[in-house]
Structure formats: C-alpha cells, structure tokens
Scaffold this motif. Structure first.
Motif, PDB file in Angstrom:
ATOM      1  N   GLN A   1       0.762  -1.110  -0.144  1.00 39.85           N
ATOM      2  CA  GLN A   1       0.149   0.166   0.112  1.00 39.85           C
ATOM      3  C   GLN A   1       0.791   1.175   0.065  1.00 39.85           C
ATOM      4  OE1 GLN A   1      -3.609   0.011   2.605  1.00 39.85           O
ATOM      5  NE2 GLN A   1      -2.705   2.223   3.202  1.00 39.85           N
ATOM      6  N   CYS A   2       1.986   1.300   0.509  1.00 36.60           N
ATOM      7  CA  CYS A   2       2.995   2.379   0.568  1.00 36.60           C
ATOM      8  C   CYS A   2       3.935   2.459  -0.573  1.00 36.60           C
ATOM      9  CB  CYS A   2       3.585   2.333   2.171  1.00 36.60           C
ATOM     10  SG  CYS A   2       2.531   2.613   3.541  1.00 36.60           S
ATOM     11  N   GLY A   3       3.620   1.617  -1.493  1.00 36.61           N
ATOM     12  CA  GLY A   3       4.687   1.533  -2.611  1.00 36.61           C
ATOM     13  C   GLY A   3       6.013   1.166  -2.274  1.00 36.61           C
ATOM     14  N   ALA A   4       6.168   0.217  -1.525  1.00 36.04           N
ATOM     15  CA  ALA A   4       7.357  -0.356  -1.095  1.00 36.04           C
ATOM     16  C   ALA A   4       8.261  -0.732  -2.217  1.00 36.04           C
ATOM     17  CB  ALA A   4       7.520  -1.505  -0.082  1.00 36.04           C
ATOM     18  N   LYS A   5       9.570  -0.527  -2.528  1.00 33.07           N
ATOM     19  CA  LYS A   5      10.285  -0.815  -3.703  1.00 33.07           C
ATOM     20  C   LYS A   5      11.912  -1.043  -3.140  1.00 33.07           C
ATOM     21  CE  LYS A   5      10.496   3.731  -5.720  1.00 33.07           C
ATOM     22  NZ  LYS A   5      10.158   4.542  -6.843  1.00 33.07           N
ATOM     23  N   ASP A   6      12.681  -1.531  -4.176  1.00 39.20           N
ATOM     24  CA  ASP A   6      13.979  -1.644  -3.965  1.00 39.20           C
ATOM     25  C   ASP A   6      14.603  -0.107  -3.758  1.00 39.20           C
ATOM     26  OD1 ASP A   6      13.876  -4.361  -4.635  1.00 39.20           O
ATOM     27  OD2 ASP A   6      14.845  -4.156  -6.507  1.00 39.20           O
ATOM     28  N   GLY A   7      15.537  -0.183  -2.837  1.00 35.58           N
ATOM     29  CA  GLY A   7      16.480   0.995  -2.508  1.00 35.58           C
ATOM     30  C   GLY A   7      15.733   1.970  -1.678  1.00 35.58           C
ATOM     31  N   MET A   8      14.501   1.614  -1.070  1.00 34.32           N
ATOM     32  CA  MET A   8      13.883   2.338   0.135  1.00 34.32           C
ATOM     33  C   MET A   8      14.616   2.567   1.298  1.00 34.32           C
ATOM     34  SD  MET A   8       9.834   2.508  -0.447  1.00 34.32           S
ATOM     35  CE  MET A   8       9.131   3.524  -1.703  1.00 34.32           C
ATOM     36  N   THR A   9      14.582   3.619   2.205  1.00 37.48           N
ATOM     37  CA  THR A   9      14.802   3.763   3.539  1.00 37.48           C
ATOM     38  C   THR A   9      13.720   3.727   4.428  1.00 37.48           C
ATOM     39  OG1 THR A   9      16.675   5.087   2.939  1.00 37.48           O
ATOM     40  CG2 THR A   9      15.589   5.222   5.170  1.00 37.48           C
ATOM     41  N   PHE A  10      13.730   2.571   5.359  1.00 40.63           N
ATOM     42  CA  PHE A  10      12.672   2.123   6.430  1.00 40.63           C
ATOM     43  C   PHE A  10      13.351   2.799   7.679  1.00 40.63           C
ATOM     44  CE2 PHE A  10      11.482  -1.732   3.779  1.00 40.63           C
ATOM     45  CZ  PHE A  10      10.900  -0.975   2.895  1.00 40.63           C
ATOM     46  N   SER A  11      12.468   3.359   8.438  1.00 41.79           N
ATOM     47  CA  SER A  11      12.840   3.738   9.780  1.00 41.79           C
ATOM     48  C   SER A  11      12.060   3.011  10.770  1.00 41.79           C
ATOM     49  CB  SER A  11      12.539   5.492   9.938  1.00 41.79           C
ATOM     50  OG  SER A  11      11.183   5.616  10.308  1.00 41.79           O
TER      51      SER A  11
END
Length: 522
Positions: free
Chosen positions: A60-70
């Motif tokens: 739903q949040c558009g997660a994809k390669d290269g992202m930063t998760f906190s």
C-alpha cells in the motif's frame, strides 16, 4: 582534513557541503531550511486503516528496492518489529538495496546481519549498533559506511532533509483503527514514544504496528492518525521485560557507590546547584546511584529539582512522586517503573526527540540543562569520550543522547572506573570520539577526580569545597601503571562507519580493523 578533536577525516566524505567538527557551538545562529514533509491526501471518509499484514502495508505504501525504512527502539532488546518488517520486505516481497534508519539497533536485531551479508540491506543509519550487526558492519560487510548520529542529531538530519524516510514503522503498544497510537494501555507497554514522532511527521508513509487494537479515538496520541497510512495488528510487537538492562539498575557495588557520592559532592559544590536546578543522569549503575546521594544534598540545603529529562528510570520517578522534582519530561523509558508512570504520575510528560535534543531548533531541552551525569567506555587526556566502540575497534555501543546533553549542559560529569578488567578506561587516545572533549567538564573515577582545564571556574568551586582533584594525565598514568598501556590498533583504509557530531559535522570515522596476524606477533 584534521578536525577540532584531532581526527583525520577523509576528504572523500566532505561532499555536498559536509564539514568536519569545529567545536560544540560552531553552528550556533546559522539558518537552515527544514524539509517539507510529503504526504498523501485522504479526503474520502474511511472507517479503518487496518490491513491484513505487513506485506499488504508495504504494498500500500509503494515499497520498492532502494527505499529507506525507519524504526524506533522504545522496546530496546525486546523489540520484534524491525525483524518482522525486514522479513516481510525481503523474504516475502523480494526487496533489496534497502537502508535501515533506526534510532538504535541491538542484539534483538541480529537477524539483520544476514541481510547485510547477503547485500540486501546496504545502508544503516542509527545511534546504537550492537550484537552481530555491529560485528558484521565492523568487518566491512555493509556496502556503504554506517552513519552514526546522536538522538538529537537524528531528528536534525530528518528535518533538514539529509535523511529521507520512505516508510516509517511505528511499534505501538496501543493503536486505534485509524492509527492514533500510544505507548501505554496494552500488553507491550514502552511508555514514551518520543523517538517515533519526527519519523511520523517527515516520512512519506507511516505504518503503525500494534498488538493491541483499541477503540477510536486513542487519546492523547503520541503519533497521530493524521500522519498514518496503515495499521497492522500482529501477535506481539515485543517483550517489554527486556526494556531494562543490567546497566539501568542502581549499582550496589561499593566502588560505584563511592564514585556516585563524589559525583554528588561535585554537583553540590557548583553555583548551579540551587532551587529549581535541572538534571539528567545516564543509565550506567554509578550514574543512577548519584540520584541517591544528590537527594541527600537536596534535603540538607532545602532545595528541589525543577525538572529532569532524558531516558527516565525508576529512581527519577520516585523523586517525582516524593515531590522533590517538579516535572519529568521523557523521551524514552529505561525500565518498567518509568513505563508505568508516564501519563499516570502527575507532571510526568512525554516529549519528542527533536524537542529533547535537536540542536537545529530554537530551544531543545538539553540546552537548558544544569547538570548531566554520564558513563564512558573510555575517556582520554583531551576529555574526549568513547561510548561506541570496544577496545578492539568493534561497534558495540551507542552515542544516544550522550553528546547532546554534554554539549548543552552547564556541567557535564563523566563517571567511570579507572580500569575495567585489564583495560585502561582513562587513556591517551580513545578508539573513537563520540563526545568531544570541549563538551566534558569533570571526570569522576574510583582513583580521583579531574576537571577539564577549559573550566577554571569549576576547579575553583572544587577547591573552595575542599574536594581534592588531580589532572587527567595523572589518572591516565595511574591506569597504565595498573594494567599497562594498550596496544595500538591497526586499521585498514576502508571506512565502515561515519560518526556525526550532533550539528551534522563529521566527528570521527571507524575503519575496518586489520585481521590478526599471528606470525607478526611472533
């Protein structure tokens, strides 16, 4: 380039306007442009933001390669959420090239080390790094150098746009279906959720992860529904019994108690010890024990503490309940006594990490502190402190709020034994500088007290009070006479971690340790 504390910072790191550390108040008065949060409009009425799983929330949040998760670490060694989220992202969705931006990481997150070795997690931005992850990063297996920031430096970097969070995951003991969440009222209570607040305000997307869904509205909310995209209900977000560590208990060791009593004597000798003074203590046993002796001096002088801040433990809550401190303002709770107190004991309040320690706002609490009492792994003759790396150069600690409170307070006291085991705590050069010496005022050890020559006013206070003190060089020489001078570590050129000062300048770097060569030893 050589910085203010004598550390050689590689020129390759000084890009995009980055500077080396030039003193604790170097950035004072300078203007910055804060980043504007990106948000998704939600005009249509909805009854719930609850989704079936972490995978669904990621999609739903558009997660994809290269992202930063906190992530935030209010559950400390009892946290389950980091591992749950990263498993969903990597094992189920097949994502890669991810960066973890966490307030702290510990042994609870050992499984993440596998993702680093596999090249699926390529970046770490954190205050603390311990356990297997610290070993893997120290071995140079992370694709990019880890970025180590203090608890004040982190919200500064987020608000300045230096850290862009794609998805923030908030571990919440309670949440309503719309995402209003709190640190109390559930089965996994953590108390204050101050570290999650800046993430929720500035991240592109926010996912609340809870194990206790409550009726709407869950108020007063630490993180508000207006910033939340999705809510996920899991079996457990963590084990609150692991919030407290052995270091978060008052020591009963006679040596520690002696040091704690001397800390209180130093505090009582200064002009800042008066009605309404402000105070923070670190989590080490001697630091916490200082509360006991400080209370005695308060009673003798007939004064009360105005307010106390920081990671809060039971001893400070007890002072509040006794009416000996006016207010406790809390960004993190270090034991269950503090967890159970927040929002229940009058004048025990929650605050954000930015309000606590961000030097790039107009009034962080740390900058109004009279005293802070802190621990150290090492302290050198320049009064520089290391709380991050072991004597072997391996990452196994956390700056936390140490540099922030040291820089902001009128009197910063480090309390530590002269030696630990066969290692000198007071030394010529610390392995890593996490708190610069121009922020440290007094050192209290079991073999004597030393005052930073930058503070002749405090030297005069101790002299007038009849408190003996020596030079820090004398303490170093005594430590070396007891356990010997430590061997110099041999480093490779590869930088495995970059340590930022709280203002964003580069304070130090951690390099990869050269492997042990038994033939050379012979």
């Amino acid at each position: 380039m050589i910085n203010k504390v004598g550390r050689d910072i590689p020129d390759a790191l000084l890009t995009n306007g980055r500077e080396v550390y030039q003193g604790k108040n170097y950035m004072d008065g300078k203007y910055i442009q804060k980043a504007s949060p990106r948000t998704r409009r939600c005009e249509k009425p909805v009854d719930t933001k609850v989704v079936d799983s972490l995978v669904e929330a990621l999609k739903q949040c558009g997660a994809k390669d290269g992202m930063t998760f906190s992530f935030h670490h209010h559950l400390r060694d009892g946290d389950y959420v980091v591992n749950q989220v990263m498993a969903a992202a990597i094992e189920e969705l097949g994502l890669k090239d991810l960066t973890i931006a966490a307030t702290s990481l510990g042994s609870a997150h050992d499984p993440i080390a596998d993702y680093i070795e596999e090249g699926k997690v390529i970046g770490i931005q954190t205050s603390g790094i311990r356990g297997r992850m610290g070993e893997v990063v120290s071995a140079g297996k992370l694709k990019t150098p880890a970025i180590i920031r203090s608890h004040g430096g982190r919200p500064r970097a987020i608000e300045a746009g230096e850290v862009h969070i794609d998805i923030a995951f908030v571990a919440a003991p309670t949440s309503d279906p719309m995402g209003n969440c709190r640190g109390i009222g559930g089965k996994s209570n953590c108390g204050s959720m101050g570290y999650a607040m800046s993430d929720a305000k500035y991240a592109d997307h926010v996912v609340v992860v809870t194990d206790c869904l409550v009726d709407f509205p869950n108020m007063p909310a630490s993180v508000e529904a207006i910033d939340v995209d999705a809510v996920v209900v899991v079996d457990s977000i963590g084990n609150p019994k692991k919030i407290a560590s052995a270091a978060a208990r008052i020591s009963q060791n006679p040596r520690d108690l002696m040091m704690a009593e001397n800390v209180a004597k130093v505090i009582a000798s200064t002009p800042y010890f008066k009605e309404g003074f402000s105070f923070q203590t670190g989590v080490g046993g001697p630091s916490l024990a200082a509360n006991l002796f400080l209370e005695q001096y308060m009673d003798e002088r007939g004064i009360k503490m105005g307010w106390a801040i920081g990671g809060i433990c039971g001893p400070m809550v007890e002072l509040l309940k006794k009416g000996k401190v006016g207010k406790v303002i809390d960004v993190q709770d270090f034991d269950l006594d503090a967890v159970n107190s927040i929002n229940q004991t009058p004048n025990h309040f929650e605050m954000s990490a930015s309000q606590y320690a961000n030097p790039a706002n107009k009034g962080a609490f740390v900058n109004s502190l009279d005293f802070v009492v802190l621990a150290a792994l090492e302290i050198d003759t320049g009064f520089n402190v290391n709380v991050l790396t072991g004597s072997d150069g391996v990452l196994r600690g956390a700056p936390g709020g140490h540099p922030d409170t040291a820089a902001g307070s009128k009197c910063c006291i480090i309390v530590t034994p002269l030696v630990r085991g066969r290692m000198a705590t007071v030394c010529e050069h610390v392995v890593t500088v996490t708190t610069p010496g121009d922020c440290v005022d007094v050192l209290v050890t079991d073999y004597g007290i030393a005052v930073n020559p930058l503070r002749p006013d405090l030297i005069e206070c101790l002299d007038q009070a009849g408190i003996p003190h020596v030079t820090i060089e004398e303490l170093k020489d005594k430590a070396y006479s007891l356990v010997g001078r430590p061997d110099d570590l041999e480093w490779e050129d590869k930088v495995v971690a970059v340590l930022e000062a709280r203002d964003g300048t580069i304070l130090d770097v951690v390099r990869k340790i050269k492997p042990y060569d038994p033939n050379k030893a012979e």
